[in-house]
Write an enzyme that holds these catalytic residues in place. Structure first.
Site, mmCIF file in Angstrom:
data_model
loop_
_atom_site.group_PDB
_atom_site.id
_atom_site.type_symbol
_atom_site.label_atom_id
_atom_site.label_comp_id
_atom_site.label_asym_id
_atom_site.label_seq_id
_atom_site.Cartn_x
_atom_site.Cartn_y
_atom_site.Cartn_z
ATOM 1 C CG HIS A 170 26.440 -15.527 -72.745
ATOM 2 N ND1 HIS A 170 27.200 -14.784 -73.612
ATOM 3 C CD2 HIS A 170 26.654 -15.023 -71.496
ATOM 4 C CE1 HIS A 170 27.864 -13.881 -72.918
ATOM 5 N NE2 HIS A 170 27.549 -13.988 -71.647
ATOM 6 C CG ASP A 194 24.845 -15.309 -63.649
ATOM 7 O OD1 ASP A 194 25.781 -15.050 -62.885
ATOM 8 O OD2 ASP A 194 24.416 -14.516 -64.497
HETATM 9 N N1 ACO Z 1 15.343 -19.907 -71.516
HETATM 10 C C1 ACO Z 1 14.513 -20.172 -72.537
HETATM 11 N N2 ACO Z 1 14.676 -19.733 -73.799
HETATM 12 C C2 ACO Z 1 15.758 -18.981 -74.042
HETATM 13 C C3 ACO Z 1 16.672 -18.634 -73.026
HETATM 14 C C4 ACO Z 1 16.447 -19.132 -71.724
HETATM 15 N N3 ACO Z 1 17.283 -18.858 -70.718
HETATM 16 N N4 ACO Z 1 17.643 -17.857 -73.547
HETATM 17 C C5 ACO Z 1 17.340 -17.702 -74.837
HETATM 18 N N5 ACO Z 1 16.203 -18.373 -75.142
HETATM 19 C C6 ACO Z 1 15.573 -18.516 -76.465
HETATM 20 C C7 ACO Z 1 14.875 -17.237 -76.893
HETATM 21 O O1 ACO Z 1 13.513 -17.246 -76.494
HETATM 22 C C8 ACO Z 1 15.035 -17.288 -78.398
HETATM 23 O O2 ACO Z 1 14.124 -18.261 -78.901
HETATM 24 P P1 ACO Z 1 13.443 -18.045 -80.367
HETATM 25 O O3 ACO Z 1 14.575 -18.070 -81.351
HETATM 26 O O4 ACO Z 1 12.493 -19.188 -80.494
HETATM 27 O O5 ACO Z 1 12.749 -16.711 -80.304
HETATM 28 C C9 ACO Z 1 16.425 -17.884 -78.583
HETATM 29 O O6 ACO Z 1 16.639 -18.694 -77.410
HETATM 30 C C10 ACO Z 1 17.520 -16.844 -78.723
HETATM 31 O O7 ACO Z 1 17.479 -16.026 -77.579
HETATM 32 P P2 ACO Z 1 17.648 -14.446 -77.561
HETATM 33 O O8 ACO Z 1 16.806 -13.878 -76.448
HETATM 34 O O9 ACO Z 1 17.466 -13.892 -78.933
HETATM 35 O O10 ACO Z 1 19.168 -14.339 -77.170
HETATM 36 P P3 ACO Z 1 19.894 -13.061 -76.653
HETATM 37 O O11 ACO Z 1 21.296 -13.178 -77.102
HETATM 38 O O12 ACO Z 1 19.161 -11.815 -77.039
HETATM 39 O O13 ACO Z 1 19.766 -13.191 -75.064
HETATM 40 C C11 ACO Z 1 20.195 -13.747 -72.812
HETATM 41 C C12 ACO Z 1 20.747 -13.700 -74.241
HETATM 42 C C13 ACO Z 1 19.573 -12.388 -72.422
HETATM 43 C C14 ACO Z 1 21.346 -14.029 -71.845
HETATM 44 C C15 ACO Z 1 19.117 -14.857 -72.738
HETATM 45 O O14 ACO Z 1 19.699 -16.096 -73.090
HETATM 46 C C16 ACO Z 1 18.495 -14.946 -71.345
HETATM 47 O O15 ACO Z 1 17.587 -14.169 -71.048
HETATM 48 N N6 ACO Z 1 18.955 -15.901 -70.479
HETATM 49 C C17 ACO Z 1 18.455 -16.019 -69.141
HETATM 50 C C18 ACO Z 1 19.050 -14.937 -68.265
HETATM 51 C C19 ACO Z 1 20.501 -15.206 -67.940
HETATM 52 O O16 ACO Z 1 20.885 -16.286 -67.530
HETATM 53 N N7 ACO Z 1 21.322 -14.145 -68.099
HETATM 54 C C20 ACO Z 1 22.749 -14.212 -67.732
HETATM 55 C C21 ACO Z 1 23.614 -13.908 -68.897
HETATM 56 S S1 ACO Z 1 25.293 -14.179 -68.461
HETATM 57 C C22 ACO Z 1 25.717 -12.844 -67.538
HETATM 58 O O17 ACO Z 1 25.229 -11.774 -67.624
HETATM 59 C C23 ACO Z 1 26.806 -13.062 -66.595
#
Ligand code: ACO
Length: 436
Positions: free
Chosen positions: A313, A371
């Site tokens: 998140h 979720d």
């Molecule tokens: N699985 C694997 N790796 C992940 C995940 C994940 N679900 N989420 C983040 N990461 C990793 C990224 O690859 C990144 O790694 P790095 O530092 O080696 O490059 C690091 O964790 C930071 O992640 P970001 O993408 O920079 O975080 P951001 O804040 O931009 O994204 C997000 C947040 C979009 C929610 C992301 O965690 C994601 O895509 N999760 C899966 C989708 C999801 O569950 N979304 C629901 C959000 S809650 C809602 O809307 C109700």
């Protein structure tokens, strides 16, 4: 906003004059540096794609402490609201700032439950869609279309219009979601029944047919109501910011909410519940718990493009408090339905356990979000997977409209207009086509 005694000084290494920037304090949470005069005084913009460090507004509605894993609606912890209040009380709180007393609750419920029908023309509008259209495509269209039916609530600058639009949207979203579902499966629409609870009425519109009524089950209705409460608002997330930006042009509330629905659809946002359940189903089909190790390996491989959906998140760097409540609801619902051994739930719990111990997730502070479990609950209730995000939209509508109304009511509000760092071609001349 309370001005802080502390000021920030912005200095430049090229000898340009430095600039003092005011700092404001909120009631809780990080202070903000006011950069509104930055461009006028320095000719420079700030650069913050994705709003990683930018507060786009001030708000009194929802507060999140992502490090602590805390979520407050108008100061009340989500854990207390989920247990002590129903969704419509939560709506009242988000819209008006205080929890209702018994009389206020009764009159608000009455008001909402007497706006549940949609104009009869809506069904002809719906008929224009393919039956296999995604419910979020249909919802984006239907919510936008509401502005064509309710001319008396489209002036966003009129507080009475904003109020009645809020009530109509909260009241009609369940009807529209249920209609979208019934259309997909070819069953007749079920009209709302206003003496049922908000969640009970929704479930009846979903599952009753003209041949057989649906008797709402208390445990399942409570679970649905909790799903609504947990999704009701989440401060300045992507869809809420979309609603604010869209509404900042003065467009009508139904159009602004339709923009929120469109934004929520994406798999990085509301679409994650659907994506999460599809992910669990894929792992299940490939061998279930035994395949978790292999799946986690793929998730950690940056080239695979695979993410652990329902994890991570932007704001929570701790367990999402809504995920804890949803896991609890999951136990209750599966218990009620005699599905304690549901393989998908077992798989989710095992996946969560392994991920929470894995260095990749620990180092990045990736925890389950709301979720991760909401899909399992909805599936057990009988909601088809493609409808999950539409239910999220239904629940979030109150947050969107409360935030929109807060923005419009703020005398300082301006049309949202971000700036850019331009890195494209500089001015050049068009050559005649033969010379290009
Ligand atoms: N699985 C694997 N790796 C992940 C995940 C994940 N679900 N989420 C983040 N990461 C990793 C990224 O690859 C990144 O790694 P790095 O530092 O080696 O490059 C690091 O964790 C930071 O992640 P970001 O993408 O920079 O975080 P951001 O804040 O931009 O994204 C997000 C947040 C979009 C929610 C992301 O965690 C994601 O895509 N999760 C899966 C989708 C999801 O569950 N979304 C629901 C959000 S809650 C809602 O809307 C109700």
């Amino acid at each position: 906003m309370t001005p802080s005694d502390v000021k920030a000084t912005l200095a430049f290494s090229d000898g340009s004059p430095s600039m003092e920037l005011p700092i404001y304090k909120g009631s809780i949470g990080p202070d903000v540096i006011d950069i509104r005069k930055l461009y006028a005084q320095t000719g420079k913009f700030t650069y913050d794609p994705g709003f990683l460090s930018t507060a786009s507004c001030n708000s009194t509605i929802t507060y999140i402490d992502g490090d602590k894993g805390e979520l407050l609606y108008r100061g009340y912890p989500i854990e207390q609201l989920a247990v002590n209040c129903d969704y419509l009380e939560t709506c009242y709180l988000l819209l008006y700032g205080e929890l209702p007393n018994a009389d206020q609750k009764a009159s608000f419920n009455d008001r909402v439950m007497h706006h549940t029908m949609v104009n009869e023309q809506m069904q002809f509008f719906l008929r224009g869609f393919r039956r296999d259209a995604h419910p979020m495509a249909v919802m984006t269209g239907l919510v936008g279309a509401l502005s064509a039916f309710y001319h008396d609530s489209t002036d966003i600058n009129n507080p009475e219009h904003r109020e009645i639009a809020a009530i109509r949207l909260i009241a009609k979203m369940p009807t529209l979601v249920a209609m979208a579902y019934k259309y997909t499966i070819g069953q007749p629409y079920i009209y709302p029944k206003n003496d049922l609870s908000y969640a009970g009425n929704f479930m009846r519109m979903m599952f009753a047919t003209p041949c057989e009524d649906y008797k709402p089950n208390d445990v399942l209705v409570r679970a649905m109501d909790r799903i609504f409460t947990l999704h009701a608002d989440h401060e300045q997330n992507a869809s809420t910011s979309t609603v604010r930006l869209c509404g900042s042009s003065g467009t009508n509330p139904f159009a602004a909410i339709a923009a929120g629905v469109a934004c929520l659809w994406g798999p990085a946002h509301g679409g994650a519940n659907e994506a999460c359940l599809n992910m669990l189903a894929d792992i299940q089909n490939q061998g279930g718990v035994a395949k978790i190790g292999e799946f986690i390996k793929q998730v950690k491989d940056k080239n695979s493009g695979v993410k652990l959906m329902g994890f991570g998140h932007r704001v929570y760097k701790n367990y999402d408090p809504r995920a804890k409540l949803m896991r609890e609801t999951c136990h209750e619902v599966l218990g009620e339905l005699g599905l304690q051994n549901d393989p998908m739930f077992k798989l989710a719990m095992e996946l969560e356990k392994i991920a929470l111990e894995d260095e990749y997730f620990v180092a990045r502070k990736l925890y389950p979000n709301v979720d991760f479990y909401s899909g399992i609950v909805q599936r057990a209730i009988g909601i088809p997977v493609p409808l999950f995000t539409a239910i999220f939209a239904l629940a979030r509508t109150v947050g969107w409209i409360a935030q929109l109304n807060e923005m419009i009511g703020d005398p300082e509000y301006k049309i949202g207009r971000p700036r850019q760092l331009f890195v494209g071609a500089t001015s050049r001349d068009v050559k005649p086509i033969g010379q290009r």
